[in-house]
Enzyme design. Structure first.
Site, PDB file in Angstrom:
ATOM      1  N   ASN A  46     -35.191  17.549 -15.113  1.00 28.48           N
ATOM      2  CA  ASN A  46     -34.763  17.616 -13.766  1.00 28.48           C
ATOM      3  C   ASN A  46     -35.688  17.368 -12.726  1.00 28.48           C
ATOM      4  O   ASN A  46     -36.417  18.261 -12.499  1.00 28.48           O
ATOM      5  CB  ASN A  46     -33.942  19.159 -13.382  1.00 28.48           C
ATOM      6  N   LYS A  48     -35.470  16.660  -9.705  1.00 23.40           N
ATOM      7  CA  LYS A  48     -35.305  17.265  -8.370  1.00 23.40           C
ATOM      8  C   LYS A  48     -35.542  16.269  -7.196  1.00 23.40           C
ATOM      9  O   LYS A  48     -35.457  15.148  -7.529  1.00 23.40           O
ATOM     10  CB  LYS A  48     -35.961  18.638  -8.221  1.00 23.40           C
ATOM     11  N   HIS A 131     -26.373  23.523 -10.402  1.00 25.66           N
ATOM     12  CA  HIS A 131     -27.657  24.122 -10.477  1.00 25.66           C
ATOM     13  C   HIS A 131     -27.822  25.099  -9.310  1.00 25.66           C
ATOM     14  O   HIS A 131     -27.162  25.066  -8.191  1.00 25.66           O
ATOM     15  CB  HIS A 131     -28.651  22.844 -10.236  1.00 25.66           C
ATOM     16  N   GLU A 133     -30.018  25.873  -7.362  1.00 25.50           N
ATOM     17  CA  GLU A 133     -30.523  25.495  -5.787  1.00 25.50           C
ATOM     18  C   GLU A 133     -29.400  24.865  -4.894  1.00 25.50           C
ATOM     19  O   GLU A 133     -29.334  25.187  -3.759  1.00 25.50           O
ATOM     20  CB  GLU A 133     -31.486  24.486  -6.233  1.00 25.50           C
ATOM     21  N   GLU A 204     -29.869  29.217 -16.740  1.00 22.74           N
ATOM     22  CA  GLU A 204     -30.896  29.041 -15.931  1.00 22.74           C
ATOM     23  C   GLU A 204     -31.210  30.530 -14.994  1.00 22.74           C
ATOM     24  O   GLU A 204     -30.545  30.813 -14.248  1.00 22.74           O
ATOM     25  CB  GLU A 204     -31.178  28.061 -15.013  1.00 22.74           C
ATOM     26  N   GLY A 210     -39.158  28.027 -11.115  1.00 23.79           N
ATOM     27  CA  GLY A 210     -40.418  27.597 -10.404  1.00 23.79           C
ATOM     28  C   GLY A 210     -41.099  28.617  -9.594  1.00 23.79           C
ATOM     29  O   GLY A 210     -41.886  28.584  -8.706  1.00 23.79           O
ATOM     30  N   SER A 250     -38.112  27.455 -16.366  1.00 23.14           N
ATOM     31  CA  SER A 250     -39.424  27.347 -16.461  1.00 23.14           C
ATOM     32  C   SER A 250     -40.004  26.989 -18.058  1.00 23.14           C
ATOM     33  O   SER A 250     -40.986  27.820 -18.318  1.00 23.14           O
ATOM     34  CB  SER A 250     -40.369  28.552 -15.981  1.00 23.14           C
TER      35      SER A 250
END
Length: 290
Positions: A46, A48, A131, A133, A204, A210, A250
């Site tokens: 990904n 991003k 996702h 985010e 996730e 991150g 990660s």
């Protein structure tokens, strides 16, 4: 019976069903496990919201020269939509391209949207949906993610559906309530078994994205096994066995081998490390042969 007794009975019944599904699929606790025959890992990247024209071209060159991909790995990269065209023309052909989102609608008067049908027409094969985010920053609900997933499947795309809990939810003991009873439950009854064959689930843990923190292989395996048990109970044992469940917190070269060695971890959805050669040489290349 008193209401409290009914609630307790309901919880016991659900816990019992999940336990039975785990045992039916995986065997009794402590039983030796191994990847199912013919297993093909799904190693997803990904990118991003990263990349200029120059840096994206450099990344493609890096991945093109990063070494062989094992036959038991399928590799896909989620590319920012503005770069999909250029990457599609220059990236090695054994890496497929995913979009990072699609709209919940078809084509029409939807300014700024990008429909699944447009992506499919352009030659995109995959899309990443739900996702964390986007769930957090754009306020996407599990119902919206399910609607987008149906749009993508109808257009012929394959989908990586993301699920996962925050640190606060984990510490409050709400992993199953979030991952199974919300994120996964929104998918229940929405798709045929043929459509499920084109869905991967990316677990996730939001607290590990991150941050440099990573769930231990044992922590990740526990949630992956719960997701597979949910699929067995709520879709079918065959779909539970076939569905690839990726780890998306990660993963990098330093921890990929340990995570991918677990029986219910069928790949990864990788962020930062997908922008480096180690995405191939340190992650895909170390996936154990089934």
């Amino acid at each position: 019976r008193p209401l409290t007794a009914c609630r307790a009975s309901s919880r016991i019944t659900m816990a019992s069903l999940l336990s039975q599904a785990r045992t039916a699929f995986m065997g009794p606790p402590g039983a030796p496990q191994a990847p199912y025959p013919g297993k093909q890992y799904l190693i997803g990247g990904n990118w991003k919201c990263n990349g200029t024209k120059e840096s994206t071209a450099a990344l493609v060159a890096t991945l093109n020269g990063a070494g062989d991909i094992p036959a038991w790995c399928e590799v896909v990269v989620g590319v920012p939509s503005i770069h999909i065209g250029s990457v599609m023309g220059t990236l090695r052909k054994d890496i497929a391209i995913a979009a990072q989102d699609c709209s919940a609608t078809g084509m029409g008067a939807y300014t700024g949207e990008l429909s699944a049908a447009m992506l499919a027409d352009y030659g995109v094969k995959w899309v990443i949906l739900g996702h964390s985010e986007r769930r957090t920053n754009q306020g996407e609900s599990s119902a919206l993610v399910a609607t987008k997933t149906k749009q993508a499947l109808d257009a012929g795309l394959s989908v990586m559906v993301c699920v996962g809990e925050t640190l606060e939810e984990r510490e409050a003991g709400r992993i199953d309530a979030v991952v199974l009873d919300d994120h996964m439950a929104a998918l229940k009854g929405k798709f045929s078994e043929a459509e499920w064959a084109r869905i991967a689930i990316a677990y996730e843990p939001v607290w590990a994205i991150g941050t440099g923190k990573t769930a231990t292989p044992e922590q990740a395996q526990e949630v992956h096994a719960s997701i597979r048990a949910w699929l067995s109970t709520n879709v079918s044992p065959a779909i539970a066995k076939a569905t690839r469940i990726q780890y998306g917190g990660s993963m990098k070269g330093a921890n990929a081998a340990g995570l991918l060695s677990k029986p219910d971890i069928d790949g990864g959805l990788i962020g930062g490390a997908s922008l480096k050669a180690e995405f191939i040489s340190g992650i895909a290349a170390v996936a154990p042969k089934p």
